[in-house]
Design an enzyme around this catalytic site. Structure first.
Site, mmCIF file in Angstrom:
data_model
loop_
_atom_site.group_PDB
_atom_site.id
_atom_site.type_symbol
_atom_site.label_atom_id
_atom_site.label_comp_id
_atom_site.label_asym_id
_atom_site.label_seq_id
_atom_site.Cartn_x
_atom_site.Cartn_y
_atom_site.Cartn_z
ATOM 1 N N GLY A 141 0.914 -10.264 4.252
ATOM 2 C CA GLY A 141 1.976 -9.508 4.917
ATOM 3 C C GLY A 141 1.523 -9.134 6.319
ATOM 4 O O GLY A 141 1.321 -10.000 7.187
ATOM 5 N N SER A 161 -3.250 -9.807 1.863
ATOM 6 C CA SER A 161 -3.418 -10.228 3.275
ATOM 7 C C SER A 161 -2.257 -11.031 3.861
ATOM 8 O O SER A 161 -2.271 -11.321 5.051
ATOM 9 C CB SER A 161 -4.707 -11.041 3.488
ATOM 10 O OG SER A 161 -5.834 -10.204 3.545
ATOM 11 N N ASP A 173 0.837 -1.204 0.000
ATOM 12 C CA ASP A 173 0.000 0.000 0.000
ATOM 13 C C ASP A 173 0.877 1.262 0.000
ATOM 14 O O ASP A 173 0.712 2.175 -0.829
ATOM 15 C CB ASP A 173 -0.899 -0.051 1.251
ATOM 16 C CG ASP A 173 -2.051 0.935 1.228
ATOM 17 O OD1 ASP A 173 -2.239 1.631 0.212
ATOM 18 O OD2 ASP A 173 -2.774 1.010 2.237
HETATM 19 P P1 ADP Z 1 -1.559 -6.969 3.834
HETATM 20 O O1 ADP Z 1 -1.761 -5.863 4.817
HETATM 21 O O2 ADP Z 1 -2.780 -7.215 2.951
HETATM 22 O O3 ADP Z 1 -1.042 -8.212 4.456
HETATM 23 P P2 ADP Z 1 1.131 -6.199 2.889
HETATM 24 O O4 ADP Z 1 1.443 -5.038 2.030
HETATM 25 O O5 ADP Z 1 1.603 -6.175 4.297
HETATM 26 O O6 ADP Z 1 -0.466 -6.413 2.794
HETATM 27 O O7 ADP Z 1 1.702 -7.510 2.234
HETATM 28 C C1 ADP Z 1 1.136 -8.150 1.102
HETATM 29 C C2 ADP Z 1 2.261 -8.715 0.250
HETATM 30 O O8 ADP Z 1 2.789 -7.662 -0.564
HETATM 31 C C3 ADP Z 1 3.443 -9.281 1.020
HETATM 32 O O9 ADP Z 1 3.776 -10.540 0.448
HETATM 33 C C4 ADP Z 1 4.564 -8.257 0.771
HETATM 34 O O10 ADP Z 1 5.838 -8.887 0.744
HETATM 35 C C5 ADP Z 1 4.191 -7.795 -0.612
HETATM 36 N N1 ADP Z 1 4.758 -6.522 -1.078
HETATM 37 C C6 ADP Z 1 5.219 -5.457 -0.362
HETATM 38 N N2 ADP Z 1 5.647 -4.472 -1.197
HETATM 39 C C7 ADP Z 1 5.459 -4.936 -2.459
HETATM 40 C C8 ADP Z 1 5.705 -4.410 -3.762
HETATM 41 N N3 ADP Z 1 6.242 -3.190 -3.952
HETATM 42 N N4 ADP Z 1 5.379 -5.175 -4.846
HETATM 43 C C9 ADP Z 1 4.824 -6.398 -4.693
HETATM 44 N N5 ADP Z 1 4.569 -6.958 -3.500
HETATM 45 C C10 ADP Z 1 4.878 -6.235 -2.400
#
Ligand code: ADP
Length: 177
Positions: free
Chosen positions: A126, A124, A35
């Protein structure tokens, strides 16, 4: 692997597709993880568009499992489709259905926008703590079902970490190389 589904490692903000999906939180005001990366890469027009969505359609926030599209700002994609995945394990016996809704509603939104390709992060799995294997099975099942009715859509799963891509592959029964 379904021929229209591709797994990649990398940064979703750099994907040249019609729509990238954001694992947003219900406020739509940005956050950590993917995000934060999307808002940073796309610039302030995304937050402005999210404020408008909140004011006009979702004053109490975007409910879990729903999806909404905005501009992608400065990123190569045309749209960001924001969806709110479930927070594990608080989602209880609705976890799987809510995660499935996030994927299905993001795909439906892309279809309405006439997109022919879409890139997903691992929603979800992460900060929201969803077990990665289970999440992979849901993501794959919903994508395959969607492709039966929409055979010209291309779906990309973008993993920040190679190990997450391998977990996804083994969960859906694909040999990693
Ligand atoms: P959530 O709150 O839905 O769990 P997160 O952003 O914490 O979302 O994590 C969701 C996934 O996105 C994780 O596997 C994380 O490693 C991944 N992620 C983080 N940054 C990026 C990015 N720039 N591009 C692709 N995936 C990413």
């Amino acid at each position: 692997m379904h021929p229209n589904i591709t797994l990649k490692t990398g940064d979703i903000t750099k994907e040249h597709v019609c729509a990238i999906v954001n694992a947003a939180n219900s406020s739509l005001m940005g956050g950590g993880g993917v995000d934060g990366a999307i808002h940073r890469a796309g610039g302030s027009t995304i937050l402005e568009a999210c404020r408008k969505v909140r004011a006009e359609s979702y004053p109490n926030g975007l409910p879990t499992g729903e999806a909404v599209a905005t501009t992608a700002g400065k990123m190569p994609a045309k749209y960001v489709i924001h969806t709110v995945g479930p927070i594990y394990p608080g989602c209880g016996d609705r976890c799987a259905a809510l995660l499935a809704s996030s994927y299905a509603n993001a795909l439906k939104t892309a279809q309405k926008l006439q997109c022919k390709d879409i890139a997903f992060p691992a929603i979800s799995t992460g900060i929201y703590g969803y077990p990665k294997e289970e999440a992979a099975k849901i993501a794959y099942k919903i994508s395959k079902a969607f492709l039966e009715d929409n055979p010209d859509m291309k779906i990309y799963f973008i993993f920040h970490k190679q190990s997450d891509k391998e977990i996804f592959e083994s969960a859906i029964g694909v040999e990693s190389n």
